[in-house]
Scaffold this motif. Structure first.
Motif, PDB file in Angstrom:
ATOM      1  N   VAL A 115       0.864  -1.183   0.000  1.00 50.21           N
ATOM      2  CA  VAL A 115       0.000   0.000   0.000  1.00 50.21           C
ATOM      3  C   VAL A 115       0.896   1.228   0.000  1.00 50.21           C
ATOM      4  O   VAL A 115       1.779   1.368   0.863  1.00 50.21           O
ATOM      5  N   TRP A 116       0.665   2.126  -0.941  1.00 53.23           N
ATOM      6  CA  TRP A 116       1.497   3.322  -1.095  1.00 53.23           C
ATOM      7  C   TRP A 116       0.750   4.570  -0.640  1.00 53.23           C
ATOM      8  O   TRP A 116      -0.458   4.696  -0.844  1.00 53.23           O
ATOM      9  N   SER A 117       1.503   5.492  -0.046  1.00 49.94           N
ATOM     10  CA  SER A 117       0.999   6.827   0.261  1.00 49.94           C
ATOM     11  C   SER A 117       1.843   7.815  -0.535  1.00 49.94           C
ATOM     12  O   SER A 117       3.061   7.925  -0.311  1.00 49.94           O
ATOM     13  N   SER A 118       1.212   8.510  -1.489  1.00 49.79           N
ATOM     14  CA  SER A 118       1.937   9.383  -2.407  1.00 49.79           C
ATOM     15  C   SER A 118       1.447  10.818  -2.288  1.00 49.79           C
ATOM     16  O   SER A 118       0.264  11.074  -2.072  1.00 49.79           O
ATOM     17  N   SER A 119       2.364  11.760  -2.452  1.00 52.39           N
ATOM     18  CA  SER A 119       2.026  13.170  -2.409  1.00 52.39           C
ATOM     19  C   SER A 119       2.999  13.948  -3.278  1.00 52.39           C
ATOM     20  O   SER A 119       4.168  13.573  -3.404  1.00 52.39           O
ATOM     21  N   VAL A 120       2.498  15.020  -3.891  1.00 48.37           N
ATOM     22  CA  VAL A 120       3.361  15.881  -4.703  1.00 48.37           C
ATOM     23  C   VAL A 120       3.703  17.170  -3.962  1.00 48.37           C
ATOM     24  O   VAL A 120       4.286  18.087  -4.542  1.00 48.37           O
ATOM     25  N   LEU A 121       3.358  17.247  -2.688  1.00 49.99           N
ATOM     26  CA  LEU A 121       3.702  18.441  -1.914  1.00 49.99           C
ATOM     27  C   LEU A 121       5.215  18.557  -1.769  1.00 49.99           C
ATOM     28  O   LEU A 121       5.925  17.544  -1.673  1.00 49.99           O
ATOM     29  N   PRO A 122       5.768  19.764  -1.754  1.00 46.34           N
ATOM     30  CA  PRO A 122       7.219  19.949  -1.616  1.00 46.34           C
ATOM     31  C   PRO A 122       7.753  19.271  -0.356  1.00 46.34           C
ATOM     32  O   PRO A 122       7.167  19.371   0.723  1.00 46.34           O
ATOM     33  N   GLY A 123       8.862  18.567  -0.512  1.00 44.95           N
ATOM     34  CA  GLY A 123       9.496  17.906   0.627  1.00 44.95           C
ATOM     35  C   GLY A 123       8.912  16.560   0.984  1.00 44.95           C
ATOM     36  O   GLY A 123       9.426  15.883   1.884  1.00 44.95           O
ATOM     37  N   SER A 124       7.851  16.137   0.296  1.00 43.45           N
ATOM     38  CA  SER A 124       7.224  14.855   0.614  1.00 43.45           C
ATOM     39  C   SER A 124       7.853  13.743  -0.224  1.00 43.45           C
ATOM     40  O   SER A 124       8.449  13.977  -1.273  1.00 43.45           O
ATOM     41  N   ALA A 125       7.719  12.520   0.259  1.00 42.76           N
ATOM     42  CA  ALA A 125       8.233  11.353  -0.453  1.00 42.76           C
ATOM     43  C   ALA A 125       7.235  10.221  -0.330  1.00 42.76           C
ATOM     44  O   ALA A 125       6.510  10.125   0.664  1.00 42.76           O
ATOM     45  N   ASP A 126       7.203   9.370  -1.336  1.00 44.58           N
ATOM     46  CA  ASP A 126       6.309   8.225  -1.282  1.00 44.58           C
ATOM     47  C   ASP A 126       6.728   7.289  -0.152  1.00 44.58           C
ATOM     48  O   ASP A 126       7.922   7.051   0.067  1.00 44.58           O
TER      49      ASP A 126
END
Length: 338
Positions: A82-93
């Motif tokens: 299960v993945w948690s993904s975000s394109v917010l600056p500083g975030s990582a999958d």
């Protein structure tokens, strides 16, 4: 004549594009960084999106990408990431591995890919399992045993909420048991709180793992530099790790004992200190303590095995006998029960 009237842009002409851009950005954020309008379940319906989202330290959109990988012929054999993904600056999958497998009943006390039992929080009652430092497991009902007991295992980021992880794994275990047709009379209930995991400390003079007289698993005098992690004696399962030397565990948890007895290879063993025992070998055994089946295990570390043969280093059978005699008293075991 009005000043600058020929260069003024009507408000309606710039408000509309700004509003449209704002709506587009908001929609992109909702779609890429949250689970609004997302599927309620992933991994073929085994994992709740909301329960998985609660485990991850940061918000993100939950998905299973390639989906679950099933083991042919076993409804309880699967893997899913299960993945948690975000394109917010500083975030990582980040990812969470959910695993359904079959293990020997005392798997949690035998090392391998499992964390030391001294460093996890065990729980029982509504459900039997343990969670610690981003790893956890749930034991499925005995009705799900087929050749080996079945478990649901989870590996999450180490900053994850342990209570949320226990809740997620319990929910997955309930769904998996229903799908496999082996669920109990009522759903398993996740713990609301967990006991605190102990911190490492120096071995005190005259005691080991908080037990007076317990033989030190190493060379004579080595306890002066050794460190240990010992659980408080507040539940049916207790464990202590003497760093690099040995890990001790004992449990009277009924579901774990039933899983142990149902595992292949469980048989009568040579008697340590005159006790009648059954188990898998001479250091993973079950004996009777005041009418209650009680499991004892001892795993030896490299610091101990490398010291074997040097003066003052006790042999393994002496260590195990000391462990059963002294720790067993806490569980109603009398010394040398035939």
């Amino acid at each position: 004549m009005a000043r600058g009237s020929g260069s003024r842009v009507p408000r309606s002409r710039w408000i509309a594009p700004v509003l449209a851009f704002g709506i587009l950005v908001t929609a992109a954020h909702v779609w890429l960084n949250t689970n609004v309008l997302a599927s309620k379940d992933v991994c073929g319906g085994l994992v709740s999106t909301a329960a998985a989202e609660a485990v991850f330290p940061a918000t993100g959109r939950i998905s299973d990408r390639a989906g679950p990988d099933y083991r042919p012929g076993d409804a309880l054999g699967f893997k899913c990431t299960v993945w948690s993904s975000s394109v917010l600056p500083g975030s990582a999958d980040e990812h969470l591995l959910i695993w359904g497998s079959r293990e020997r009943g005392d798997f949690a006390f035998t090392g391998g890919r499992w964390r030391s039992p001294a460093t996890v929080s065990f729980f029982s009652g509504g459900v039997t399992g343990a969670v610690g430092d981003g790893q956890g497991w749930i034991l499925l009902p005995a009705s799900c045993t087929r050749s080996l007991p079945a478990i649901i295992e989870g590996h999450a980021p180490e900053r994850s909420d342990p209570v949320a992880l226990a809740r997620l794994l319990t929910d997955v275990a309930n769904r998996a048991a229903v799908r496999a047709g082996c669920a109990g009379d009522r759903p398993m209930a996740a713990p609301r709180t967990l006991s605190a995991t102990p911190t490492q400390r120096a071995v005190a003079d005259g005691t080991l793992c908080g037990v007076s007289g317990l033989v030190f698993p190493g060379a004579d005098g080595g306890n002066g530099k050794a460190r240990e992690t010992a659980q408080e004696h507040t539940g049916p399962t207790w464990a202590c790790e003497v760093e690099g030397h040995a890990t001790y565990a004992v449990t009277q948890e009924p579901q774990i004992l039933a899983a142990i007895a149902a595992s292949p290879g469980y048989a009568e063993q040579p008697r340590p200190a005159g006790r009648r025992v059954s188990g898998f070998d001479t250091r993973h055994v079950v004996t009777d303590c005041a009418g209650t089946p009680t499991y004892f295990s001892m795993e030896l570390g490299r610091s101990y095995t490398s010291a074997l043969g040097t003066p003052g280093t006790p042999p393994p059978d002496e260590l195990f006998r000391s462990f059963i005699d002294l720790v067993g008293k806490r569980y109603g075991c009398s010394a040398g029960t035939p």
